[in-house]
Design an enzyme around this catalytic site. Structure first.
Site, PDB file in Angstrom:
ATOM      1  N   ASP A   1      41.249  34.260 -36.574  1.00 16.07           N
ATOM      2  CA  ASP A   1      40.012  35.017 -36.750  1.00 16.07           C
ATOM      3  C   ASP A   1      40.246  36.534 -36.701  1.00 16.07           C
ATOM      4  O   ASP A   1      39.340  37.313 -36.950  1.00 16.07           O
ATOM      5  CB  ASP A   1      39.014  34.606 -35.649  1.00 16.07           C
ATOM      6  CG  ASP A   1      37.695  34.166 -36.231  1.00 16.07           C
ATOM      7  OD1 ASP A   1      37.628  33.956 -37.453  1.00 16.07           O
ATOM      8  OD2 ASP A   1      36.725  34.049 -35.464  1.00 16.07           O
TER       9      ASP A   1
ATOM     10  N   GLY B   1      25.868  35.665 -33.790  1.00 19.34           N
ATOM     11  CA  GLY B   1      25.693  34.316 -33.235  1.00 19.34           C
ATOM     12  C   GLY B   1      25.674  34.460 -31.736  1.00 19.34           C
ATOM     13  O   GLY B   1      25.331  35.524 -31.220  1.00 19.34           O
TER      14      GLY B   1
ATOM     15  N   ASP C   1      20.104  32.007 -25.202  1.00 15.35           N
ATOM     16  CA  ASP C   1      19.663  31.521 -26.520  1.00 15.35           C
ATOM     17  C   ASP C   1      18.591  32.454 -27.090  1.00 15.35           C
ATOM     18  O   ASP C   1      17.541  32.657 -26.479  1.00 15.35           O
ATOM     19  CB  ASP C   1      19.115  30.089 -26.376  1.00 15.35           C
ATOM     20  CG  ASP C   1      18.911  29.437 -27.733  1.00 15.35           C
ATOM     21  OD1 ASP C   1      18.203  30.012 -28.581  1.00 15.35           O
ATOM     22  OD2 ASP C   1      19.462  28.349 -27.942  1.00 15.35           O
ATOM     23  N   CYS C   2      18.897  32.970 -28.271  1.00 13.60           N
ATOM     24  CA  CYS C   2      18.031  33.973 -28.872  1.00 13.60           C
ATOM     25  C   CYS C   2      16.607  33.458 -29.129  1.00 13.60           C
ATOM     26  O   CYS C   2      15.635  34.188 -29.011  1.00 13.60           O
ATOM     27  CB  CYS C   2      18.686  34.428 -30.176  1.00 13.60           C
ATOM     28  SG  CYS C   2      17.900  35.830 -30.878  1.00 13.60           S
ATOM     29  N   ARG C   3      16.498  32.153 -29.455  1.00 13.67           N
ATOM     30  CA  ARG C   3      15.149  31.610 -29.711  1.00 13.67           C
ATOM     31  C   ARG C   3      14.288  31.682 -28.454  1.00 13.67           C
ATOM     32  O   ARG C   3      13.126  32.067 -28.504  1.00 13.67           O
ATOM     33  CB  ARG C   3      15.247  30.145 -30.186  1.00 13.67           C
ATOM     34  CG  ARG C   3      15.603  30.036 -31.650  1.00 13.67           C
ATOM     35  CD  ARG C   3      16.055  28.663 -31.996  1.00 13.67           C
ATOM     36  NE  ARG C   3      17.321  28.371 -31.328  1.00 13.67           N
ATOM     37  CZ  ARG C   3      18.171  27.439 -31.704  1.00 13.67           C
ATOM     38  NH1 ARG C   3      17.884  26.666 -32.722  1.00 13.67           N
ATOM     39  NH2 ARG C   3      19.307  27.251 -31.071  1.00 13.67           N
TER      40      ARG C   3
ATOM     41  N   ILE D   1      21.897  33.910 -35.605  1.00 16.18           N
ATOM     42  CA  ILE D   1      20.786  34.860 -35.430  1.00 16.18           C
ATOM     43  C   ILE D   1      20.540  35.629 -36.734  1.00 16.18           C
ATOM     44  O   ILE D   1      19.406  35.759 -37.194  1.00 16.18           O
ATOM     45  CB  ILE D   1      21.094  35.835 -34.266  1.00 16.18           C
ATOM     46  CG1 ILE D   1      21.228  35.052 -32.956  1.00 16.18           C
ATOM     47  CG2 ILE D   1      20.030  36.916 -34.159  1.00 16.18           C
ATOM     48  CD1 ILE D   1      21.719  35.876 -31.774  1.00 16.18           C
TER      49      ILE D   1
ATOM     50  N   GLU E   1      21.118  34.795 -39.743  1.00 19.67           N
ATOM     51  CA  GLU E   1      20.599  33.961 -40.834  1.00 19.67           C
ATOM     52  C   GLU E   1      19.175  33.486 -40.580  1.00 19.67           C
ATOM     53  O   GLU E   1      18.491  33.060 -41.516  1.00 19.67           O
ATOM     54  CB  GLU E   1      21.499  32.726 -41.022  1.00 19.67           C
ATOM     55  CG  GLU E   1      22.853  33.064 -41.589  1.00 19.67           C
ATOM     56  CD  GLU E   1      23.855  31.915 -41.470  1.00 19.67           C
ATOM     57  OE1 GLU E   1      23.432  30.741 -41.501  1.00 19.67           O
ATOM     58  OE2 GLU E   1      25.057  32.203 -41.339  1.00 19.67           O
TER      59      GLU E   1
ATOM     60  N   GLU F   1      32.523  29.343 -42.321  1.00 23.46           N
ATOM     61  CA  GLU F   1      33.905  29.504 -41.863  1.00 23.46           C
ATOM     62  C   GLU F   1      34.731  28.252 -42.148  1.00 23.46           C
ATOM     63  O   GLU F   1      35.913  28.345 -42.475  1.00 23.46           O
ATOM     64  CB  GLU F   1      33.907  29.813 -40.359  1.00 23.46           C
ATOM     65  CG  GLU F   1      33.333  31.188 -40.063  1.00 23.46           C
ATOM     66  CD  GLU F   1      32.662  31.282 -38.700  1.00 23.46           C
ATOM     67  OE1 GLU F   1      31.706  30.524 -38.453  1.00 23.46           O
ATOM     68  OE2 GLU F   1      33.097  32.114 -37.886  1.00 23.46           O
TER      69      GLU F   1
HETATM   70  P1  AMP Z   1      25.865  30.645 -33.790  1.00 20.20           P
HETATM   71  O1  AMP Z   1      26.751  31.018 -32.613  1.00 20.20           O
HETATM   72  O2  AMP Z   1      26.216  31.350 -35.054  1.00 20.20           O
HETATM   73  O3  AMP Z   1      25.697  29.155 -33.963  1.00 20.20           O
HETATM   74  O4  AMP Z   1      24.391  31.187 -33.408  1.00 20.20           O
HETATM   75  C1  AMP Z   1      23.733  30.759 -32.253  1.00 20.20           C
HETATM   76  C2  AMP Z   1      22.552  31.696 -31.985  1.00 20.20           C
HETATM   77  O5  AMP Z   1      21.646  31.665 -33.098  1.00 20.20           O
HETATM   78  C3  AMP Z   1      21.747  31.292 -30.761  1.00 20.20           C
HETATM   79  O6  AMP Z   1      21.450  32.443 -29.965  1.00 20.20           O
HETATM   80  C4  AMP Z   1      20.447  30.770 -31.380  1.00 20.20           C
HETATM   81  O7  AMP Z   1      19.343  30.957 -30.538  1.00 20.20           O
HETATM   82  C5  AMP Z   1      20.322  31.629 -32.609  1.00 20.20           C
HETATM   83  N1  AMP Z   1      19.366  31.061 -33.555  1.00 20.20           N
HETATM   84  C6  AMP Z   1      19.453  29.885 -34.239  1.00 20.20           C
HETATM   85  N2  AMP Z   1      18.300  29.666 -34.943  1.00 20.20           N
HETATM   86  C7  AMP Z   1      17.472  30.721 -34.676  1.00 20.20           C
HETATM   87  C8  AMP Z   1      16.143  31.076 -35.080  1.00 20.20           C
HETATM   88  N3  AMP Z   1      15.433  30.301 -35.896  1.00 20.20           N
HETATM   89  N4  AMP Z   1      15.634  32.237 -34.605  1.00 20.20           N
HETATM   90  C9  AMP Z   1      16.335  33.017 -33.769  1.00 20.20           C
HETATM   91  N5  AMP Z   1      17.587  32.740 -33.361  1.00 20.20           N
HETATM   92  C10 AMP Z   1      18.153  31.601 -33.792  1.00 20.20           C
END
Ligand code: AMP
Length: 296
Positions: free
Chosen positions: A44, A106, A179-181, A228, A230, A282
């Site tokens: 990476d 993410g 967790d962003c959500r 996040i 996307e 990826e």
């Molecule tokens: P990743 O590590 O790329 O899988 O991303 C994980 C992050 O994406 C976590 O913080 C999730 O809360 C966030 N995420 C996934 N779907 C959403 C959404 N619809 N709105 C906001 N954040 C999201």
């Protein structure tokens, strides 16, 4: 075996990641012994090897680089490689003509300046701790925090390192979640910690977009990717609110549509550059590399 040893030797640079990958590699050798002749490891950090010296060096005595390899390596390179190619394809442009700033957001988050299809600078450093506010990582912090906490809070180096990697970021600021959500939901409910975590994530990101624009030599495309990037229309909109001075203006409707795997330009046509959502892949990049390097 030589490559496995090399990955072991590099554990200090990616303490959360390399040991997990080694388990995968060793278990795969056991399960598929007949495949031992041809294996491909995709790093990476590789995409960032084009960074100029003034971007990858730290302003510390040179001998630390010579002796210990102390420098910035960056991460998420596999994603940046895929997304930079895909952005050029999506926009119908040659990647050589595009100055891009790509935010991979993410649970781990970083941002990279890409020009002429190459990484020019990135926010992660010696380890993936430097840079943006992340799910559980602090990102940029004054290095004097180590001596301050050792002296005032009686913490050891490994306790501080663990706190900065695993208990900080969105989780540490909000006291709720990485967790962003959850953070977005609770911020909307008025939770002060969640509101601050969201604002700090957005503000740090916007500041970094400004500095990566310098590294790219200007800006043609700002790209959002990762879980996040996307999916969070809220974060994209609020980041773009900070960037009006760069001539970027959000197209609200397009921003709401670019979710759940849908790519799209999210700025108005009169913007000076485009902001675009490009889902990363990826795994596909790794599959391509594996096919190419093993001569398939
Ligand atoms: P990743 O590590 O790329 O899988 O991303 C994980 C992050 O994406 C976590 O913080 C999730 O809360 C966030 N995420 C996934 N779907 C959403 C959404 N619809 N709105 C906001 N954040 C999201």
């Amino acid at each position: 075996d030589e490559v496995v040893k090399g990955i072991e030797d590099a554990i200090q640079f990616a303490p959360l990641h390399n040991p997990a990958h080694l388990i995968g590699i060793k278990e795969a050798f056991k399960l598929f012994p007949h495949l031992k002749e041809k294996n491909v490891v995709v790093f990476d950090t590789a995409f960032h090897q084009t960074m100029p010296e003034h971007a990858y060096k730290y302003a510390v005595p040179h001998e630390l680089y010579e002796k210990y390899g102390l420098r910035r390596y960056g991460a998420h390179g596999t994603s940046y490689r895929f997304v930079s190619d895909e952005t050029a394809r999506f926009l119908g442009k040659d990647k050589k003509d595009l100055r891009m700033v790509i935010a991979h957001l993410g649970n781990g988050a970083s941002i990279t300046a890409v020009a002429n299809g190459e990484s020019r600078d990135t926010s992660m450093g010696l380890t993936p701790l430097e840079g943006l506010v992340m799910g559980t990582r602090s990102g940029d912090i004054d290095p004097a925090v180590f001596s301050f906490l050792a002296e005032n809070a009686n913490m050891t180096i490994s306790q501080i390192t663990e706190m900065l990697n695993k208990k900080s970021g969105l989780l540490g600021i909000s006291g709720l979640s990485n967790d962003c959500r959850t953070i977005e939901e609770e911020a909307a409910n008025g939770h002060p910690g969640a509101k601050l975590a969201l604002e700090m994530f957005i503000y740090r990101l916007a500041k970094y977009i400004g500095s990566m624009t310098v590294a790219a030599g200007g800006l043609d495309a700002l790209v959002f990717t990762g879980g996040i990037g996307e999916n969070s229309d809220i974060i994209r909109e609020r980041v773009l609110d900070y960037l009006g001075f760069l001539g970027l203006h959000i197209d609200q409707e397009a921003n709401l549509k670019a979710r759940f795997g849908n790519a799209g330009v999210i700025t108005t046509t009169d913007s000076k550059a485009v902001a675009v959502v490009i889902p990363t892949n990826e795994e596909l990049m790794i599959a391509h590399d594996t096919a190419r390097l093993s001569g398939l």
